[in-house]
Design an enzyme around this catalytic site. Structure first.
Site, short mmCIF file in Angstrom:
data_model
loop_
_atom_site.label_atom_id
_atom_site.label_comp_id
_atom_site.label_asym_id
_atom_site.label_seq_id
_atom_site.Cartn_x
_atom_site.Cartn_y
_atom_site.Cartn_z
N LYS A 32 4.62 0.59 9.05
CA LYS A 32 4.66 1.91 8.41
C LYS A 32 4.00 2.96 9.29
O LYS A 32 4.45 4.09 9.37
CB LYS A 32 3.97 1.85 7.06
CG LYS A 32 4.87 1.31 5.96
CD LYS A 32 4.13 1.24 4.64
CE LYS A 32 3.37 -0.05 4.51
NZ LYS A 32 2.38 -0.11 3.48
N ARG B 132 5.27 -12.84 9.80
CA ARG B 132 5.92 -11.53 9.62
C ARG B 132 7.32 -11.57 10.19
O ARG B 132 7.56 -12.23 11.19
CB ARG B 132 5.18 -10.47 10.44
CG ARG B 132 3.90 -9.99 9.91
CD ARG B 132 3.32 -8.98 10.89
NE ARG B 132 3.73 -7.62 10.51
CZ ARG B 132 3.10 -6.93 9.57
NH1 ARG B 132 2.06 -7.44 8.94
NH2 ARG B 132 3.49 -5.73 9.26
N GLU C 290 0.87 -1.16 0.00
CA GLU C 290 0.00 0.00 0.00
C GLU C 290 0.91 1.23 0.00
O GLU C 290 1.80 1.32 0.85
CB GLU C 290 -0.88 -0.01 1.26
CG GLU C 290 -1.85 1.14 1.24
CD GLU C 290 -2.74 1.20 2.46
OE1 GLU C 290 -2.73 0.29 3.30
OE2 GLU C 290 -3.47 2.22 2.56
#
Ligand code: ATP
Ligand code: MG
Length: 551
Positions: free
Chosen positions: A264, A254, A28
């Site tokens: 982020k 992750r 994104e």
């Protein structure tokens, strides 16, 4: 290193040898990429490479509030820098908005979606909880005609943000909250960095992702573990639309790194709070930060390969990454002499005004790297940490009466010190043995300590920036009661303003890497000016600093 996803793909290829394995990396564009993303990039592009398949670079740009074209450009730079290429496979979820809309209409026609007019709070309450089932929305049984009419008007901009949403009609009592009539579209009167004001309704992530994958013919849609609970929705969307294929979603864990954060959102907070100098601050776990610091992309690829791909949550020690960086730099990085915390050393029996040039190999283990001339004279700098007036037992460096080797030059013996008005040592005095030129003597006497040095008359002053982890906590998210910005390591950056380097580094370009012998690897920083060289320490030579063992 082969992992469980390889096994899944190999089984798929056994069954269908003609299969073009197709993956995607779907960031994104709401921030810069970090090393966690690198794991996903290496995995997705790596699989396409290994199996002769394809990998799409797809921007998941469905939330215009937080996204920007600046991030899009930065992300592309980072992926290329890491060493991957998408050829003509650059796509955006926004490329598919028209198809996604058509499928939403299809869902409405098939009574699989409805326009809900509850407000956010009402909707939250009616979804129930993990222990309580949800309750049906009073709008759930709107007629197809009414739903279609409202949805068309949502698109045409008739309603304000939040007035309605489009929801999937699945099951309000599903034990999986994601299946309790999830939102598929919301109204957002917000221009989009690509589609501008063409749309004022935007599709939600799960809906968009499944259909974008199908449109690109993705065979294996790899995502992180938190999407495991979303998989039933991913499958539901594909099963209830005329999507061209049904990709398989596979989750992996992750990457988390000690002493830093990997989101982020949190990294944006650090940037906005001024806790770091920006996204490319060399202390940041971002690819931009690591690039500026001097990490070679090959080291990051190697790291991603070494940590492997599993379903277990993964916290990796920073030292694993640093070791990959060292191993990548060791064989190819030229050496130089430099002193970070200089103290002057005068060789009393070496003639003043006389200089000699030593021919020093650029790489001790690689003659093909050639050599360079380094000037030597009566006055040199050594590192203040290499001298102790009153040394402990296992200190093999310089101290009064002790003889050490100046690397590539001569043996010197300390004969005294000068002090300034505060009683601090200002200068060290030595004598040298002319018979030891180049670092050995005819009597072959054993010398334990070897020091690096720089000729004072030729030294190039520089600024050196040394780094430690950004946070003092191993896991800064462990205690939610402590603000992130209260866990910053106060010594995460040390700036040394008076480093002295061999003059060969005079015109080193930004990005040049060297190993300062006995210290570590350094990279010329972009803050370098005509009259001020700035070096970032990429990584120290070893994990722990003091090295008192004989070298
Ligand atoms: P963040 O919380 O940092 O914003 P994200 O998952 O929301 O992470 P995206 O831009 O959506 O960020 O991520 C793109 C891809 O990178 C996704 O497939 C995501 O699963 C993967 N990814 C993100 N963070 C990690 C991580 N720490 N380890 C492995 N893969 C990750
Ligand atoms: Mg995301």
């Amino acid at each position: 290193m082969s992992h469980f996803i390889d096994q899944i793909i190999e089984a798929a290829l056994q069954e269908n040898p003609g299969l073009t394995v197709t993956t995607r990396f779907p960031p994104e564009p709401n921030g810069h990429l970090h090393i966690g993303h690198a794991k996903s990039i290496c995995l997705n592009f790596g699989i396409a490479e290994v199996y002769g398949g394809k990998c799409f670079m797809r921007f998941d740009d469905t939330n215009p509030l937080k996204e920007s074209a600046e991030y899009v450009t930065a992300i592309m730079t980072d992926v290329r820098w890491l060493g991957f290429d998408w050829d003509d496979r650059l796509t955006h979820a926004s490329d598919y908005f028209e198809s996604l809309y058509a499928w939403a209409v299809e869902l409405i026609r098939n009574e699989k979606a409805y326009v809900c007019s509850l407000d956010g709070e009402e909707m939250r309450i009616s979804r129930g909880s993990l222990t309580e089932p949800g309750s049906n929305s009073p709008y759930r049984d709107r007629s197809t005609t009414e739903n279609l009419d409202l949805f068309v008007r949502m698109r045409s901009g008739e309603f304000p943000d939040g007035a309605h949403v489009l929801r999937a009609k699945i099951d309000m009592s599903s034990p999986n909250m994601n299946l309790r009539d999830p939102t598929l579209y919301r109204i957002r009167h917000q221009p989009h960095q690509r589609t501008d004001s063409e749309w004022c309704i935007y599709p939600m992530y799960d809906y968009t992702h499944a259909l974008s994958d199908a449109l690109e013919g993705i065979t294996h849609s790899l995502c992180t573990l938190e999407f495991e609970d979303h998989r039933p929705l991913y499958d539901w969307v594909l099963d209830h639309t005329t999507a061209p294929c049904h990709p398989q979603q596979i989750e992996f864990s992750r990457l988390e790194l000690d002493y830093t954060v990997m989101s982020k959102r949190l990294l944006t907070q650090l940037v906005n709070a001024g806790a770091v100098d920006g996204w490319d601050d060399p202390r940041m776990p971002t690819l931009a930060g690591m690039r500026r610091r001097g990490y070679p992309p090959a080291a990051i690829r190697d790291f991603c390969n070494r940590i492997g791909v599993t379903k277990k949550n993964q916290r990796i020690e920073m030292s694993v990454l640093e070791q990959c960086v060292r191993e990548s730099l060791e064989p190819t990085t030229p050496r130089a002499l430099g002193v970070l915390r200089p103290i002057k050393l005068i060789i009393d029996n070496y003639p003043a005004g006389v200089f000699e040039a030593f021919d020093i190999p650029n790489h001790p283990n690689d003659p093909s790297a050639g050599s360079r001339k380094v000037m030597f004279g009566r006055e040199i700098y050594i590192d203040e940490a290499d001298f102790l007036e009153d040394p402990p037992r296992r200190f093999f460096r310089l101290s009064p009466g002790r003889e050490v080797r100046l690397r590539y030059a001569y043996y010197v013996t300390c004969v005294g010190v000068d002090r300034d008005s505060n009683g601090e040592i200002s200068t060290i005095h030595c004598t040298y043995d002319p018979d030891s030129r180049g670092g050995g003597t005819s009597d072959k006497r054993k010398i334990k300590g070897t020091l690096h040095w720089v000729s004072a008359a030729h030294a190039l002053p520089a600024q050196a920036r040394l780094y430690e982890p950004l946070f003092y906590s191993l896991n800064p998210l462990e205690d939610p009661n402590i603000e992130l910005t209260d866990q910053l390591n106060a010594t995460s950056r040390t700036v040394l303003h008076n480093a002295q380097l061999e003059s060969n580094l005079q015109h080193a370009a930004v990005g040049t890497r060297v190993q300062l012998e006995r210290i570590g690897y350094f990279c010329v920083d972009s803050d370098t000016q005509q009259d001020q060289l700035v070096l970032n320490q990429i990584v120290a030579l070893r994990d722990s600093l003091p090295r008192d063992k004989p070298s």
